[in-house]
Design an enzyme around this catalytic site. Sequence first.
Site, PDB file in Angstrom:
ATOM      1  CG  ASP A  55      -9.223  26.609 -27.487  1.00 16.03           C
ATOM      2  OD1 ASP A  55      -8.191  26.554 -28.127  1.00 16.03           O
ATOM      3  OD2 ASP A  55     -10.150  26.066 -28.351  1.00 16.03           O
TER       4      ASP A  55
ATOM      5  CE  LYS B  17      -5.671  22.872 -31.827  1.00 11.69           C
ATOM      6  NZ  LYS B  17      -6.828  23.404 -32.198  1.00 11.69           N
TER       7      LYS B  17
ATOM      8  CD  GLN C 109      -9.362  22.970 -34.627  1.00 14.46           C
ATOM      9  OE1 GLN C 109      -8.953  22.705 -34.000  1.00 14.46           O
ATOM     10  NE2 GLN C 109      -9.002  24.094 -35.311  1.00 14.46           N
TER      11      GLN C 109
END
Length: 281
Positions: free
Chosen positions: A120, A53, A97
Amino acid sequence: MANIIDGKAISLAIKDEVKAQIPELEAKYGRKPCLCVIIVGENPASQVYVRNKVKAAEYVGMKSMLLRLPEETPEADLLATIQKLNADSEVDGILVQLPLPKHISEDKVIDAIAKEKDVDGFHVLNVGSLWIGDKCIVPCTPKGCIHLIKSTGIDIKGKLAVVVGRSNIVGKPVAKLLLDENATVVIAHSRTADLKALTLQADILVVAVGKENVVTADMVKPGAVVIDVGMNRNAEGKLCGDVDFAGVSEVAGWITPVPGGVGPMTIAMLMKNTIECFLLR
């Protein structure tokens, strides 16, 4: 033999689009979009995902921050860190995460991230907006799945789409996005009585269970579009999906490989979502 849907090539094209946008945004607003990624602990798979990422953010030219916190970080400290980032006008997107260490509530952490910085798309307000059709940040993996389906050139409208899996991260949101494209959608899961009877009817089959070979060649309609979201290790330790790729690729019209299918698209959509968060703010 099925056409392979090349997630790597498609995701690179999307990242290149984002890369071209960054100088324009910086010229117009005086700064680059900024993504902050937080990782707690040393989970090996998470380390790989986070590295990819951050690497993607660097590739497209946006600003990225990586906060590494020790495994024993108290929940209150992580929540306080998120609140600081929420208040930081230079940070546009915040990603924590998952999975988190057992002593930290994932729900509390997700809800602590400001809706407008939730790259997200997991915050309850973004989830609610998705389901009622309001503007929101759409979860990266489901968004990538729809893009991959559209890349085949098929018209989703009116097709029967079967989603195997009902998670909040993939199954449910991808079903809603397929509904938004006017597909007829069936969600199947571990309690479905006759999975094969359903999957054999599917023009579009999205499999997101997290278990090897859930779907085999005898379960797929000839010519179907098959999107394999699974990421597993087989007995030899090799990466594989939820679909028996070798068998199903003999029957399907289109199929995503694992690796190289949905995975790269998730990261490409994260870059797009960061731009969206920047522009929303």
